[in-house]
Design a protein around this motif. Structure first.
Motif, PDB file in Angstrom:
ATOM      1  N   MET A 106      83.238  54.843  49.551  1.00 17.77           N
ATOM      2  CA  MET A 106      84.080  54.023  50.413  1.00 17.77           C
ATOM      3  C   MET A 106      83.371  52.738  50.813  1.00 17.77           C
ATOM      4  O   MET A 106      82.144  52.649  50.775  1.00 17.77           O
ATOM      5  N   VAL A 107      84.173  51.765  51.251  1.00 19.29           N
ATOM      6  CA  VAL A 107      83.678  50.448  51.638  1.00 19.29           C
ATOM      7  C   VAL A 107      84.249  50.072  52.995  1.00 19.29           C
ATOM      8  O   VAL A 107      85.445  50.236  53.243  1.00 19.29           O
ATOM      9  N   LEU A 108      83.386  49.560  53.864  1.00 16.29           N
ATOM     10  CA  LEU A 108      83.810  48.980  55.140  1.00 16.29           C
ATOM     11  C   LEU A 108      83.472  47.494  55.068  1.00 16.29           C
ATOM     12  O   LEU A 108      82.311  47.113  55.172  1.00 16.29           O
ATOM     13  N   PRO A 109      84.471  46.612  54.864  1.00 15.15           N
ATOM     14  CA  PRO A 109      84.174  45.186  54.685  1.00 15.15           C
ATOM     15  C   PRO A 109      83.980  44.473  56.014  1.00 15.15           C
ATOM     16  O   PRO A 109      84.739  44.661  56.961  1.00 15.15           O
ATOM     17  N   MET A 110      82.929  43.650  56.069  1.00 14.96           N
ATOM     18  CA  MET A 110      82.666  42.827  57.234  1.00 14.96           C
ATOM     19  C   MET A 110      82.342  41.410  56.752  1.00 14.96           C
ATOM     20  O   MET A 110      82.712  41.048  55.634  1.00 14.96           O
ATOM     21  N   ASN A 111      81.654  40.621  57.568  1.00  9.23           N
ATOM     22  CA  ASN A 111      81.403  39.223  57.214  1.00  9.23           C
ATOM     23  C   ASN A 111      79.919  38.909  57.057  1.00  9.23           C
ATOM     24  O   ASN A 111      79.470  38.533  55.996  1.00  9.23           O
ATOM     25  N   THR A 112      79.154  39.070  58.126  1.00  8.55           N
ATOM     26  CA  THR A 112      77.737  38.721  58.096  1.00  8.55           C
ATOM     27  C   THR A 112      76.870  39.962  57.931  1.00  8.55           C
ATOM     28  O   THR A 112      77.310  41.088  58.182  1.00  8.55           O
ATOM     29  N   GLY A 113      75.613  39.727  57.562  1.00  9.86           N
ATOM     30  CA  GLY A 113      74.687  40.839  57.440  1.00  9.86           C
ATOM     31  C   GLY A 113      74.492  41.576  58.744  1.00  9.86           C
ATOM     32  O   GLY A 113      74.454  42.809  58.775  1.00  9.86           O
ATOM     33  N   ALA A 114      74.354  40.831  59.832  1.00 11.86           N
ATOM     34  CA  ALA A 114      74.174  41.472  61.137  1.00 11.86           C
ATOM     35  C   ALA A 114      75.370  42.354  61.481  1.00 11.86           C
ATOM     36  O   ALA A 114      75.214  43.437  62.066  1.00 11.86           O
ATOM     37  N   GLU A 115      76.573  41.925  61.116  1.00  9.09           N
ATOM     38  CA  GLU A 115      77.764  42.755  61.357  1.00  9.09           C
ATOM     39  C   GLU A 115      77.699  44.052  60.548  1.00  9.09           C
ATOM     40  O   GLU A 115      78.112  45.110  61.027  1.00  9.09           O
ATOM     41  N   ALA A 116      77.183  43.957  59.334  1.00 13.03           N
ATOM     42  CA  ALA A 116      77.047  45.170  58.522  1.00 13.03           C
ATOM     43  C   ALA A 116      76.068  46.134  59.180  1.00 13.03           C
ATOM     44  O   ALA A 116      76.304  47.347  59.216  1.00 13.03           O
ATOM     45  N   VAL A 117      74.963  45.612  59.702  1.00 10.85           N
ATOM     46  CA  VAL A 117      73.977  46.466  60.363  1.00 10.85           C
ATOM     47  C   VAL A 117      74.572  47.100  61.614  1.00 10.85           C
ATOM     48  O   VAL A 117      74.443  48.312  61.842  1.00 10.85           O
ATOM     49  N   GLU A 118      75.226  46.297  62.437  1.00 12.93           N
ATOM     50  CA  GLU A 118      75.862  46.834  63.645  1.00 12.93           C
ATOM     51  C   GLU A 118      76.894  47.900  63.282  1.00 12.93           C
ATOM     52  O   GLU A 118      77.001  48.934  63.956  1.00 12.93           O
ATOM     53  N   SER A 119      77.643  47.657  62.215  1.00 11.83           N
ATOM     54  CA  SER A 119      78.645  48.630  61.776  1.00 11.83           C
ATOM     55  C   SER A 119      77.979  49.919  61.320  1.00 11.83           C
ATOM     56  O   SER A 119      78.451  51.018  61.625  1.00 11.83           O
ATOM     57  N   GLY A 120      76.870  49.784  60.581  1.00 13.56           N
ATOM     58  CA  GLY A 120      76.138  50.962  60.141  1.00 13.56           C
ATOM     59  C   GLY A 120      75.618  51.779  61.309  1.00 13.56           C
ATOM     60  O   GLY A 120      75.654  53.024  61.285  1.00 13.56           O
ATOM     61  N   ILE A 121      75.153  51.109  62.350  1.00 13.90           N
ATOM     62  CA  ILE A 121      74.675  51.799  63.550  1.00 13.90           C
ATOM     63  C   ILE A 121      75.817  52.563  64.217  1.00 13.90           C
ATOM     64  O   ILE A 121      75.663  53.737  64.596  1.00 13.90           O
ATOM     65  N   LYS A 122      76.960  51.920  64.359  1.00 16.16           N
ATOM     66  CA  LYS A 122      78.109  52.584  64.993  1.00 16.16           C
ATOM     67  C   LYS A 122      78.562  53.799  64.187  1.00 16.16           C
ATOM     68  O   LYS A 122      78.823  54.870  64.751  1.00 16.16           O
ATOM     69  N   ASP A 146      58.074  45.855  62.095  1.00 10.80           N
ATOM     70  CA  ASP A 146      58.135  44.633  61.274  1.00 10.80           C
ATOM     71  C   ASP A 146      59.453  44.500  60.532  1.00 10.80           C
ATOM     72  O   ASP A 146      59.557  43.757  59.550  1.00 10.80           O
ATOM     73  N   ASN A 147      60.477  45.221  61.008  1.00 18.15           N
ATOM     74  CA  ASN A 147      61.791  45.140  60.372  1.00 18.15           C
ATOM     75  C   ASN A 147      62.443  43.798  60.644  1.00 18.15           C
ATOM     76  O   ASN A 147      62.111  43.093  61.601  1.00 18.15           O
ATOM     77  N   PHE A 148      63.420  43.464  59.818  1.00 25.51           N
ATOM     78  CA  PHE A 148      64.351  42.376  60.126  1.00 25.51           C
ATOM     79  C   PHE A 148      65.734  42.806  59.670  1.00 25.51           C
ATOM     80  O   PHE A 148      65.993  42.941  58.472  1.00 25.51           O
ATOM     81  N   HIS A 149      66.617  43.014  60.648  1.00 25.38           N
ATOM     82  CA  HIS A 149      67.979  43.447  60.341  1.00 25.38           C
ATOM     83  C   HIS A 149      69.032  42.486  60.893  1.00 25.38           C
ATOM     84  O   HIS A 149      70.226  42.736  60.721  1.00 25.38           O
ATOM     85  N   GLY A 150      68.615  41.410  61.568  1.00 30.04           N
ATOM     86  CA  GLY A 150      69.592  40.488  62.125  1.00 30.04           C
ATOM     87  C   GLY A 150      69.163  40.003  63.498  1.00 30.04           C
ATOM     88  O   GLY A 150      68.042  40.243  63.948  1.00 30.04           O
ATOM     89  N   ARG A 151      70.111  39.325  64.181  1.00 30.10           N
ATOM     90  CA  ARG A 151      69.767  38.643  65.430  1.00 30.10           C
ATOM     91  C   ARG A 151      70.623  39.032  66.626  1.00 30.10           C
ATOM     92  O   ARG A 151      70.534  38.395  67.668  1.00 30.10           O
TER      93      ARG A 151
END
Length: 407
Positions: A106-122, A146-151
């Protein structure tokens, strides 16, 4: 490339004009890009530069790839946005092809990378409560130092970069930080409350840090045993960059959720997505999560064209073959201004001798010689050229780096 872009203000004037009206959240190199094609960009004065950053992997297919531009133009003439209040005729095909490309359901479409990360967390938290049975409000997610997942505020709350964190608290609880590439530390942090382990298969912002062989396999085995999710942030490492469609494929690992972005929009529109197993993404119900622009027809059309480019395997092969050229060239520079490097596919973090300057200073010297890169921490620069770069262009960039370091 065509003649220099028409201009009314010089690069210097345009840079000065930004200062009073733009928030100072970036420190760009002093180059003002006006046109681009393939691996090359052109400033307002007509000077040409070889782009060895590719928008932090957002431009994996180069600037203005013909197939992607054509897909965007075709869709612009038909339909650009409906919101998710209605269906559109491009979204099903995009989701089907992206799921097939990544081996997910399945796919959950979003816009920005940070939105994808936030969606994954939820999604991970929702799964933990509804499927795993974690008591409400107690779910934890284990992340790497030392991660970078967004802002966003949630994401910077579990960053270990004080520049990203300082001044933005209080932060969202529920995250445990362990050293990257340390399975023992990860094992100690996982317990009955753990919803997911969220990591980058290769840490980009940290300087292209490639974990030891077996680390990703170990993460997968550990999460299986602990009945928690493996969430792989492939926003920079995915979609051909490392020589595979996904970086986790180097160890034949299949995460429960994969976070995608950057290259998925072809350098034309912001497109991101969470792809994953049906029993995980299936926990979402109408009204629980959404995005007005997520899955819009223009994004779906461009995203579908990106998937079709990757489906041939051509770009993955190019990243592998040219990656060997990159490694060979960087190896030759060891002891000649380069003190170390890490690379996989067409992606490298290069540690320059601090006596020769900071990463910023080296990037500025390269810019003056017609090569665009970007620094990260200390004296480290990142190389991530478009996957369309030629071997001659790549060798030109490496030769210029050698020249700059020697000077």
């Amino acid at each position: 490339m065509t003649a220099p872009a028409d201009r009314t203000r010089s690069s210097e004037e345009l840079i000065r004009a930004e200062e009073p009206v733009l928030a100072q959240n970036y420190h760009p190199l002093p180059v003002v890009v006006a046109r681009a094609e393939g691996a090359w960009v052109e400033d307002v004065e007509g000077r040409r530069y070889l782009d060895m950053l590719a928008g932090y992997s957002a431009l994996n297919f180069g600037h203005r790839h013909p197939a992607l531009i054509e897909a965007a133009h075709r869709q612009l003439d038909r339909l650009t946005l409906t919101s998710r209040a209605f269906h559109n005729d491009r979204l099903a095909s995009f989701a089907e092809r992206l799921a097939a490309l990544t081996g997910q359901d399945m796919v959950l479409p979003m816009n920005t990378g940070a939105e994808a990360v936030e969606s994954g967390i939820k999604v991970a938290r929702k799964w933990a409560y509804e499927v795993k049975g974690v008591p409400d409000g107690r779910a934890t997610i284990v992340v790497a130092a030392d991660n970078f997942h967004g802002r966003t505020t949630t994401i910077v709350g579990f960053s270990t970069d004080e520049t990203a964190r300082s001044g933005f608290g209080p932060f969202t609880p529920g995250f445990r930080v362990v050293p990257y590439n340390d399975l023992a530390a990860l094992r100690a942090a996982v317990d009955d409350t753990t919803a997911a382990v969220l990591i980058e298969p290769i840490q980009g912002e940290a300087g292209v840090v490639v974990p030891d062989d077996g680390y990703l396999t170990g993460v997968r085995e550990l999460t299986h045993r602990a009945n928690c999710l493996f969430v792989a942030d492939e926003i920079q490492s995915g979609l051909g960059r490392t020589g595979r469609t996904l970086a986790v494929e180097h160890e034949s690992v299949v995460p429960d959720l994969v976070l995608l972005g950057k290259a998925l929009g072809g350098g034309i529109v912001p497109v991101s997505a969470v792809v994953g197993r049906r029993e995980v993404l299936g926990v979402l119900r109408p009204g629980e999560h959404g995005s007005t622009f997520g899955g819009n027809p223009l994004a779906a059309a461009v995203g579908t064209a990106v998937v079709e480019l990757l489906r041939t395997g051509e770009f993955q092969r190019r990243a592998t073959e040219l990656g060997s050229v990159l490694r060979e060239g960087l190896t030759a520079l060891l002891g000649k201004g380069v003190v170390g490097f890490r690379a996989r596919g067409l992606w490298a973090g290069v540690d320059v001798d601090p006596a020769l300057g900071t990463g910023r200073e080296v990037s500025e010297r390269l810019m003056r010689e017609g090569i665009l890169v970007k620094d990260t921490h200390g004296s480290t620069i990142r190389l991530a050229p478009p996957l369309t770069v030629t071997e001659d262009e790549l060798r030109q960039a490496l030769g210029t780096l050698e020249k700059v370091l020697a000077a």
